[in-house]
Design a protein around this motif. Structure first.
Motif, PDB file in Angstrom:
ATOM      1  N   ARG A 133      23.197  45.549  38.485  1.00 36.33           N
ATOM      2  CA  ARG A 133      22.140  46.309  37.816  1.00 36.33           C
ATOM      3  C   ARG A 133      20.839  45.631  38.209  1.00 36.33           C
ATOM      4  O   ARG A 133      20.883  44.545  38.798  1.00 36.33           O
ATOM      5  N   PRO A 134      19.695  46.223  37.926  1.00 32.46           N
ATOM      6  CA  PRO A 134      18.444  45.583  38.344  1.00 32.46           C
ATOM      7  C   PRO A 134      18.362  44.140  37.851  1.00 32.46           C
ATOM      8  O   PRO A 134      18.624  43.859  36.681  1.00 32.46           O
ATOM      9  N   GLY A 135      18.069  43.223  38.791  1.00 29.15           N
ATOM     10  CA  GLY A 135      17.911  41.818  38.447  1.00 29.15           C
ATOM     11  C   GLY A 135      19.203  41.022  38.399  1.00 29.15           C
ATOM     12  O   GLY A 135      19.173  39.841  38.065  1.00 29.15           O
ATOM     13  N   LEU A 136      20.329  41.645  38.740  1.00 28.09           N
ATOM     14  CA  LEU A 136      21.628  40.965  38.686  1.00 28.09           C
ATOM     15  C   LEU A 136      22.406  41.252  39.961  1.00 28.09           C
ATOM     16  O   LEU A 136      22.671  42.410  40.278  1.00 28.09           O
ATOM     17  N   GLU A 137      22.731  40.201  40.715  1.00 19.62           N
ATOM     18  CA  GLU A 137      23.415  40.354  41.998  1.00 19.62           C
ATOM     19  C   GLU A 137      24.757  39.621  41.983  1.00 19.62           C
ATOM     20  O   GLU A 137      24.835  38.456  41.606  1.00 19.62           O
ATOM     21  N   LEU A 138      25.809  40.321  42.417  1.00 21.54           N
ATOM     22  CA  LEU A 138      27.166  39.790  42.450  1.00 21.54           C
ATOM     23  C   LEU A 138      27.497  39.260  43.838  1.00 21.54           C
ATOM     24  O   LEU A 138      27.273  39.945  44.837  1.00 21.54           O
ATOM     25  N   ARG A 139      28.049  38.051  43.868  1.00 19.77           N
ATOM     26  CA  ARG A 139      28.492  37.420  45.111  1.00 19.77           C
ATOM     27  C   ARG A 139      29.891  36.858  44.878  1.00 19.77           C
ATOM     28  O   ARG A 139      30.186  36.337  43.800  1.00 19.77           O
ATOM     29  N   PHE A 140      30.739  36.968  45.894  1.00 25.74           N
ATOM     30  CA  PHE A 140      32.114  36.498  45.771  1.00 25.74           C
ATOM     31  C   PHE A 140      32.337  35.225  46.565  1.00 25.74           C
ATOM     32  O   PHE A 140      31.771  35.048  47.640  1.00 25.74           O
ATOM     33  N   TRP A 141      33.227  34.398  46.035  1.00 29.54           N
ATOM     34  CA  TRP A 141      33.590  33.127  46.659  1.00 29.54           C
ATOM     35  C   TRP A 141      35.098  32.996  46.736  1.00 29.54           C
ATOM     36  O   TRP A 141      35.819  33.434  45.843  1.00 29.54           O
ATOM     37  N   ALA A 142      35.567  32.356  47.795  1.00 29.37           N
ATOM     38  CA  ALA A 142      36.964  31.921  47.864  1.00 29.37           C
ATOM     39  C   ALA A 142      37.048  30.623  47.068  1.00 29.37           C
ATOM     40  O   ALA A 142      36.131  29.797  47.110  1.00 29.37           O
ATOM     41  N   ALA A 143      38.152  30.452  46.337  1.00 30.76           N
ATOM     42  CA  ALA A 143      38.338  29.242  45.539  1.00 30.76           C
ATOM     43  C   ALA A 143      39.807  28.841  45.572  1.00 30.76           C
ATOM     44  O   ALA A 143      40.685  29.695  45.780  1.00 30.76           O
ATOM     45  N   GLU A 144      40.042  27.554  45.358  1.00 35.01           N
ATOM     46  CA  GLU A 144      41.428  27.087  45.292  1.00 35.01           C
ATOM     47  C   GLU A 144      41.693  26.501  43.913  1.00 35.01           C
ATOM     48  O   GLU A 144      40.820  25.875  43.310  1.00 35.01           O
ATOM     49  N   LEU A 145      42.897  26.715  43.424  1.00 36.63           N
ATOM     50  CA  LEU A 145      43.333  26.186  42.143  1.00 36.63           C
ATOM     51  C   LEU A 145      43.644  24.708  42.305  1.00 36.63           C
ATOM     52  O   LEU A 145      44.416  24.326  43.185  1.00 36.63           O
ATOM     53  N   LEU A 146      43.030  23.862  41.465  1.00 41.23           N
ATOM     54  CA  LEU A 146      43.283  22.426  41.517  1.00 41.23           C
ATOM     55  C   LEU A 146      44.293  21.997  40.462  1.00 41.23           C
ATOM     56  O   LEU A 146      45.179  21.200  40.732  1.00 41.23           O
ATOM     57  N   SER A 147      44.124  22.521  39.234  1.00 41.71           N
ATOM     58  CA  SER A 147      45.061  22.155  38.162  1.00 41.71           C
ATOM     59  C   SER A 147      45.030  23.205  37.058  1.00 41.71           C
ATOM     60  O   SER A 147      44.045  23.897  36.862  1.00 41.71           O
ATOM     61  N   GLY A 148      46.155  23.287  36.364  1.00 47.03           N
ATOM     62  CA  GLY A 148      46.295  24.215  35.245  1.00 47.03           C
ATOM     63  C   GLY A 148      46.941  25.509  35.680  1.00 47.03           C
ATOM     64  O   GLY A 148      47.060  25.799  36.874  1.00 47.03           O
ATOM     65  N   GLU A 149      47.386  26.254  34.684  1.00 45.75           N
ATOM     66  CA  GLU A 149      47.963  27.587  34.911  1.00 45.75           C
ATOM     67  C   GLU A 149      47.010  28.588  34.264  1.00 45.75           C
ATOM     68  O   GLU A 149      46.714  28.471  33.069  1.00 45.75           O
ATOM     69  N   PRO A 150      46.482  29.556  35.037  1.00 49.03           N
ATOM     70  CA  PRO A 150      45.502  30.487  34.473  1.00 49.03           C
ATOM     71  C   PRO A 150      46.036  31.241  33.259  1.00 49.03           C
ATOM     72  O   PRO A 150      47.179  31.682  33.241  1.00 49.03           O
ATOM     73  N   ARG A 151      45.169  31.339  32.249  1.00 45.22           N
ATOM     74  CA  ARG A 151      45.451  32.112  31.034  1.00 45.22           C
ATOM     75  C   ARG A 151      44.256  33.014  30.756  1.00 45.22           C
ATOM     76  O   ARG A 151      43.120  32.629  31.008  1.00 45.22           O
ATOM     77  N   ALA A 152      44.511  34.185  30.219  1.00 45.54           N
ATOM     78  CA  ALA A 152      43.437  35.131  29.885  1.00 45.54           C
ATOM     79  C   ALA A 152      42.780  34.684  28.579  1.00 45.54           C
ATOM     80  O   ALA A 152      43.242  35.030  27.497  1.00 45.54           O
ATOM     81  N   LEU A 153      41.712  33.892  28.679  1.00 48.55           N
ATOM     82  CA  LEU A 153      41.056  33.327  27.499  1.00 48.55           C
ATOM     83  C   LEU A 153      39.853  34.133  27.036  1.00 48.55           C
ATOM     84  O   LEU A 153      39.591  34.214  25.842  1.00 48.55           O
ATOM     85  N   GLU A 154      39.079  34.690  27.977  1.00 46.61           N
ATOM     86  CA  GLU A 154      37.842  35.410  27.633  1.00 46.61           C
ATOM     87  C   GLU A 154      37.737  36.680  28.460  1.00 46.61           C
ATOM     88  O   GLU A 154      37.859  36.624  29.683  1.00 46.61           O
ATOM     89  N   ASP A 155      37.495  37.800  27.804  1.00 48.20           N
ATOM     90  CA  ASP A 155      37.166  39.067  28.472  1.00 48.20           C
ATOM     91  C   ASP A 155      38.286  39.681  29.311  1.00 48.20           C
ATOM     92  O   ASP A 155      38.055  40.649  30.018  1.00 48.20           O
ATOM     93  N   HIS A 156      39.487  39.104  29.275  1.00 49.02           N
ATOM     94  CA  HIS A 156      40.624  39.640  30.032  1.00 49.02           C
ATOM     95  C   HIS A 156      41.849  39.708  29.131  1.00 49.02           C
ATOM     96  O   HIS A 156      41.981  38.913  28.210  1.00 49.02           O
ATOM     97  N   ASP A 157      42.750  40.659  29.422  1.00 47.31           N
ATOM     98  CA  ASP A 157      43.979  40.748  28.636  1.00 47.31           C
ATOM     99  C   ASP A 157      45.244  40.636  29.482  1.00 47.31           C
ATOM    100  O   ASP A 157      46.345  40.614  28.949  1.00 47.31           O
ATOM    101  N   GLU A 158      45.088  40.546  30.808  1.00 44.29           N
ATOM    102  CA  GLU A 158      46.238  40.370  31.684  1.00 44.29           C
ATOM    103  C   GLU A 158      45.783  39.748  32.994  1.00 44.29           C
ATOM    104  O   GLU A 158      44.676  40.019  33.467  1.00 44.29           O
ATOM    105  N   LEU A 159      46.643  38.923  33.568  1.00 43.54           N
ATOM    106  CA  LEU A 159      46.398  38.305  34.866  1.00 43.54           C
ATOM    107  C   LEU A 159      47.590  38.603  35.760  1.00 43.54           C
ATOM    108  O   LEU A 159      48.722  38.666  35.288  1.00 43.54           O
TER     109      LEU A 159
END
Length: 146
Positions: A82-108
């Motif tokens: 939207r005006p004034g907000l720009e989305l950029r994507f990054w590649a990332a690697e998992l270092l530790s932990g198992e992802p859990r849907a904690l905020e704003d998500h209900d499934e992974l």
């Protein structure tokens, strides 16, 4: 100035992370806001003033998923959310932990290259899928070489 989170004249940056593990990428289904609830995205969020894009992504993945990750490199493209907000994507690697849907998500879901079209992506995230497929192919090639 590629990694600046905000400038006095530029847009505020939102980062999305293509979190890769074992030749698969993590997709997260939005639970809010209502306009995108039920659709899928690469998790992330807004960079705070003074944060680099990489720092913002690492912080957001910890907050949203409870994992430690390392931002690797920015993917091609940028999208005006939207005006004034720009989305950029990054590649990332998992270092530790198992992802859990904690905020704003209900499934992974962890998706392989052949499964990328199996979920209903938010438009901007769908646009970056060819680059993500390339990351997954590179990861597969690296695993095959081991």
């Amino acid at each position: 100035m590629d990694q600046a989170s905000e400038t006095t004249t530029g847009p505020r940056i939102v980062v999305g992370g293509a979190l890769i593990r074992d030749g698969r990428v993590l997709a997260a289904r939005r639970s809010a806001p209502e306009a995108v609830a039920g659709r899928w995205e690469f998790p992330g969020g807004k960079a705070e003033p003074g944060e680099t894009e990489a720092q913002a992504l690492e912080r957001e993945l910890l907050e949203e998923l409870g994992v430690r990750a390392r931002a690797l490199r920015r993917l091609p493209g940028a999208w005006a959310v939207r005006p004034g907000l720009e989305l950029r994507f990054w590649a990332a690697e998992l270092l530790s932990g198992e992802p859990r849907a904690l905020e704003d998500h209900d499934e992974l879901r962890w998706l392989g290259a052949a499964e990328l079209d199996s979920v209903d992506w938010i438009e901007h995230d769908r646009d970056v899928l060819p680059h993500v497929a390339g990351l997954l192919a590179d990861e597969h090639d690296a695993q095959s070489a081991r």
